[in-house]
Design an enzyme around this catalytic site. Structure first.
Site, PDB file in Angstrom:
ATOM      1  N   GLY A   9       0.836  -1.203   0.000  1.00 24.80           N
ATOM      2  CA  GLY A   9       0.000   0.000   0.000  1.00 24.80           C
ATOM      3  C   GLY A   9       0.866   1.246   0.000  1.00 24.80           C
TER       4      GLY A   9
ATOM      5  N   GLN B 209      -1.819   7.449   1.127  1.00 29.36           N
ATOM      6  CA  GLN B 209      -1.477   8.676   1.863  1.00 29.36           C
ATOM      7  C   GLN B 209      -0.346   8.442   2.870  1.00 29.36           C
ATOM      8  OE1 GLN B 209      -4.148   9.995   4.908  1.00 29.36           O
ATOM      9  NE2 GLN B 209      -3.433  12.104   4.858  1.00 29.36           N
TER      10      GLN B 209
ATOM     11  N   ASP C  81       2.273  -1.898  -4.379  1.00 28.95           N
ATOM     12  CA  ASP C  81       0.855  -1.535  -4.361  1.00 28.95           C
ATOM     13  C   ASP C  81       0.160  -2.339  -5.450  1.00 28.95           C
ATOM     14  OD1 ASP C  81      -1.669  -0.027  -4.063  1.00 28.95           O
ATOM     15  OD2 ASP C  81      -0.427   1.411  -2.990  1.00 28.95           O
ATOM     16  N   ILE C  82      -1.160  -2.211  -5.506  1.00 23.46           N
ATOM     17  CA  ILE C  82      -1.924  -2.983  -6.504  1.00 23.46           C
ATOM     18  C   ILE C  82      -1.829  -2.372  -7.903  1.00 23.46           C
ATOM     19  CG2 ILE C  82      -4.097  -1.794  -5.991  1.00 23.46           C
ATOM     20  CD1 ILE C  82      -4.793  -5.200  -6.221  1.00 23.46           C
TER      21      ILE C  82
ATOM     22  N   TYR D 250     -15.343  -0.674   8.518  1.00 22.68           N
ATOM     23  CA  TYR D 250     -13.917  -0.388   8.703  1.00 22.68           C
ATOM     24  C   TYR D 250     -13.519  -0.582  10.169  1.00 22.68           C
ATOM     25  CZ  TYR D 250      -9.712   2.600   8.958  1.00 22.68           C
ATOM     26  OH  TYR D 250      -8.454   3.088   9.180  1.00 22.68           O
TER      27      TYR D 250
ATOM     28  N   ILE E  33      -5.230  11.642   9.715  1.00 24.51           N
ATOM     29  CA  ILE E  33      -3.868  12.081   9.397  1.00 24.51           C
ATOM     30  C   ILE E  33      -3.915  13.169   8.321  1.00 24.51           C
ATOM     31  CG2 ILE E  33      -1.571  11.361   8.646  1.00 24.51           C
ATOM     32  CD1 ILE E  33      -2.391   9.959  11.214  1.00 24.51           C
TER      33      ILE E  33
HETATM   34  N1  SER Z   1      -8.902   8.381   8.748  1.00 25.12           N
HETATM   35  C1  SER Z   1      -9.699   7.197   8.901  1.00 25.12           C
HETATM   36  C2  SER Z   1     -11.037   7.380   8.316  1.00 25.12           C
HETATM   37  O1  SER Z   1     -11.508   8.487   8.335  1.00 25.12           O
HETATM   38  C3  SER Z   1      -9.831   6.832  10.349  1.00 25.12           C
HETATM   39  O2  SER Z   1      -8.792   5.969  10.690  1.00 25.12           O
HETATM   40  O3  SER Z   1     -11.628   6.442   7.883  1.00 25.12           O
END
Ligand code: SER
Length: 322
Positions: A8, A12, A34-35, A142, A172
């Site tokens: 990956g 980002q 990466d893919i 997720y 981030i």
């Molecule tokens: N930045 C991520 C998201 O918004 C959270 O880990 O899905």
């Protein structure tokens, strides 16, 4: 000498981690993968392999070819995209983790970094100064994959002595590579739009406070936890990690200090519900005690850096945010 694989690497965090790891280990010892070739800065600046994180033999072939001992598994589908494609998110996030854990169990690799997220928490978690050990009932796919992943990491450490290390990243913020498909992405988009259009329509409401961090701090945390002696890592699920918490209104104010005409408006969409289920601030005292984590950037210093870097970037390229 360590041989490192980043899976990956075009994403980002993966892209910036790749640049940093090449500085530390030497470019010839760091394999980016990466893919697809979606980030030419990464593809053209060192060794690059196409690897499908979901395909065990694809990962294993690359690990054997380059005699890899350390893997950073940065491929994942994030919170907002995961809600659109629940089964794809489950398959990608879980299969990729099992492949790496099993390669370590079979002793083909020695050390793993796998990121978790503030998305492991849910609406029943205490939302302020969220403790390391607390109620975790995530409501996004997720978040479910990250919480389950944490359990498996700890299990592989305890049962098979797999040296896996993990951090629960907050949102981030960075200027080199755009994030994709997350709920915290607004806090990156807002800077691009502020520079290009002097306005931004935010998909979260003005007082939605979330835990965030500047990329340089996130990369330092990642390198630090991986360099720490194994016996200092007392948590093998994933560490809480914190730097700053702010709302869309507060980040807009910080931007206005540099771009006075900047205007923000609010049109919350389905991502508001995701944000509402996450903590407002995180208690990361375990990381600060165990491996001496410290953050550097606050909202003001991050904003200054983001605006100056993005202004330069747009001045020297024809790049535009779609
Ligand atoms: N930045 C991520 C998201 O918004 C959270 O880990 O899905």
């Amino acid at each position: 000498m360590s041989k490192v694989l980043i899976i990956g690497a075009c994403g980002q965090i993966g892209s910036e981690l790749t640049f940093k790891l090449r500085e530390i280990h030497g470019a010839e010892n760091v394999i980016a993968s990466d893919i697809s070739h979606s980030n030419l800065d990464i593809v053209n600046s060192g060794i690059f392999e196409i690897v499908d994180a979901q395909d065990y033999s694809s990962v294993k072939t690359c690990v054997e070819k380059h005699k890899i001992d350390t893997v950073y598994l940065m491929a994942a589908m994030l919170s907002a995209t995961g809600e659109k494609y629940p089964m794809k998110a489950w398959d990608l996030n879980m299969n990729s983790l099992f492949h790496i854990l099993n390669l370590a169990k079979e002793t083909l690799i020695k050390k793993i970094f796998w990121p978790s997220s503030i998305a492991v928490f849910g609406p029943t978690t205490p939302r302020d100064n969220t403790p390391q050990h607390t109620v975790m009932e995530p409501t996004t796919v997720y978040g479910i994959t990250k919480q389950v992943g944490e359990r498996w990491c700890e299990y592989y450490y305890k049962k098979y002595n797999v040296d896996v290390r993990s951090i629960r990243y907050p949102g981030i913020i960075s200027w080199k590579t755009l994030p994709g498909g997350g709920t915290t992405d607004y806090a990156v988009e807002i800077y691009h739009k502020a520079i290009l259009e002097k306005q931004y329509q935010c998909f979260l409401s003005e007082n939605t406070k979330l835990p965030m961090m500047f990329m340089d701090d996130a990369i330092n945390a990642t390198i630090n936890i991986m360099q720490a002696p194994s016996d200092t890592i007392t948590i093998r699920s994933s560490y809480n990690l914190a730097a700053i918490s702010f709302t869309p209104r507060q980040i807009a104010e910080a931007i206005k200090a540099h771009i006075t005409e900047f205007a923000i408006s609010y049109a919350p969409d389905f991502r508001q519900e995701i944000a509402n289920s996450w903590p407002r601030s995180i208690n990361d005292s375990s990381a600060r005690t165990d491996w001496k984590w410290r953050h550097t950037y606050d909202l003001q210093s991050m904003t200054k850096e983001m605006i100056s870097q993005l202004k330069q970037k747009y001045a020297t390229s024809s790049e535009e945010l779609s």
